[in-house]
Design a protein around this motif. Structure first.
Motif, PDB file in Angstrom:
ATOM      1  N   ILE A   1      21.992  38.247  13.063  1.00 14.15           N
ATOM      2  CA  ILE A   1      22.446  38.448  11.689  1.00 14.15           C
ATOM      3  C   ILE A   1      23.222  37.232  11.192  1.00 14.15           C
ATOM      4  CG2 ILE A   1      23.999  39.818  10.239  1.00 14.15           C
ATOM      5  CD1 ILE A   1      23.246  42.238  12.077  1.00 14.15           C
TER       6      ILE A   1
ATOM      7  N   VAL B   1      23.964  35.728   7.055  1.00 14.55           N
ATOM      8  CA  VAL B   1      24.524  36.965   6.506  1.00 14.55           C
ATOM      9  C   VAL B   1      26.028  36.969   6.776  1.00 14.55           C
ATOM     10  CG1 VAL B   1      24.493  39.481   6.583  1.00 14.55           C
ATOM     11  CG2 VAL B   1      22.368  38.196   6.879  1.00 14.55           C
TER      12      VAL B   1
ATOM     13  N   SER C   1      21.270  34.151  10.485  1.00 11.20           N
ATOM     14  CA  SER C   1      20.435  34.315   9.288  1.00 11.20           C
ATOM     15  C   SER C   1      21.252  34.175   8.008  1.00 11.20           C
ATOM     16  CB  SER C   1      19.738  35.683   9.330  1.00 11.20           C
ATOM     17  OG  SER C   1      18.976  35.831  10.515  1.00 11.20           O
TER      18      SER C   1
END
Length: 304
Positions: free
Chosen positions: A237, A242, A240
């Motif tokens: 996560i 985020v 990426s």
């Protein structure tokens, strides 16, 4: 003067100001505060990682049945299962984390990272990561140093002990250390590394410490495997781009607040949670009787 690891934001600022990687600040801390030489530190990390790799190998190849009987070769069963839920690599991760932790439950040699109760997480994560991405050992040593820095801050803002902060303090901290290491090894930025730590803490927040029969076996072993999985999902996560939304320092402080408010029965006392279930209590009674019988047999042998 080295950085004293009182906050993640301070660690980031120190590293950027001095133009050094995060792990280098931990290396400086060890040299300045502990009086260790750089060569000794790298040698110690090499030895620690070898013990981690050995624990994974032992757990996957030798008989891992604890005296209580609650641990019975779970790692090998996962590794040899005909069913693969996600991928062979995911199964390898779970089996490796289980294996290293089962070695601890069977009184074998492990690295307390940061505790023996969480000793399967970093070995499971890093040996699997190294296998998949063909990483050099030196990169893993740097990731271990990075994880140590994460632990130093979590220790100050919360705790690393189940008896103080519940299982979130043990497996949660280890998962955060592992997640930071994954992101570092795969080229993530400082913000991504700390996002991974924050996301991991968010996922582990509030986990109680409820060892059945007071032994670091159930649910500790399977929690090592699930924490290893959470470490990887958090790293994915974060890599990426985020955001954790809640800054990592605030997540660490929240873990401390939750730990302080947690009732004593959920802090390694074996008085609540799974330990207090009907089956948990029955197992505790059986194991106690078993231990008494073993002691009686031992005393009888000595008398003869």
């Amino acid at each position: 003067m080295c950085f004293l690891f009182d906050s993640f934001e301070g660690w980031k600022t120190y590293s950027q100001t001095h133009q050094i990687p995060l792990y280098q600040a931990v290396l400086e801390y060890e040299i300045t505060q502990k009086g260790a030489s750089e060569s000794d530190i790298w040698s110690g990390l090499s030895q620690a990682y070898q013990v981690m790799k050995d624990a994974v190998h032992t757990g996957l190849t030798e008989d891992m049945k604890s005296r209580s009987g609650m641990i019975d070769n779970g790692a090998k069963k996962v590794a040899n299962s005909d069913i693969t839920v996600l991928s062979p690599e995911f199964k390898q991760l779970i089996a490796s984390a289980l294996g290293a932790k089962e070695v601890n439950s069977c009184m074998g040699r492990v690295v307390a990272a940061p505790t023996a109760g969480a000793s399967g997480i970093l070995p499971g994560v890093f040996t699997t990561l190294q296998s998949i991405h063909q990483l050099e050992d030196q990169k893993i040593y740097e990731a271990l140093l990075l994880g140590a820095g994460v632990a130093l801050i979590l220790e100050q803002k919360a705790s690393l002990a189940g008896a103080v902060g519940g299982c979130q303090a043990e497996t949660g901290s280890a998962a955060a250390m592992a997640s930071a290491g994954i992101v570092y090894c795969l080229g993530g930025s400082i913000d991504q590394i700390f996002n991974a730590v924050a996301i991991t803490l968010q996922c582990m927040l509030g986990l109680v410490c409820d060892p059945v029969a007071g032994l670091v076996e159930i649910p500790c072993v399977v929690r090592n495997a699930s924490a290893a999985a959470i470490a990887n999902s958090s790293a994915q996560i974060a890599l990426s781009h985020v955001s954790s939304v809640i800054p990592v320092d605030e997540c660490a402080e929240a873990m401390g607040e939750v730990g302080e408010s947690m009732e004593a029965r959920y802090k390694e006392t074996a008085l609540g949670g799974l330990a207090a279930t009907k089956t948990g209590q029955a197992l505790a009674k059986r194991i106690l009787i078993q231990d008494i019988e073993i002691m009686d047999q031992s005393e009888s042998t000595e008398d003869n």
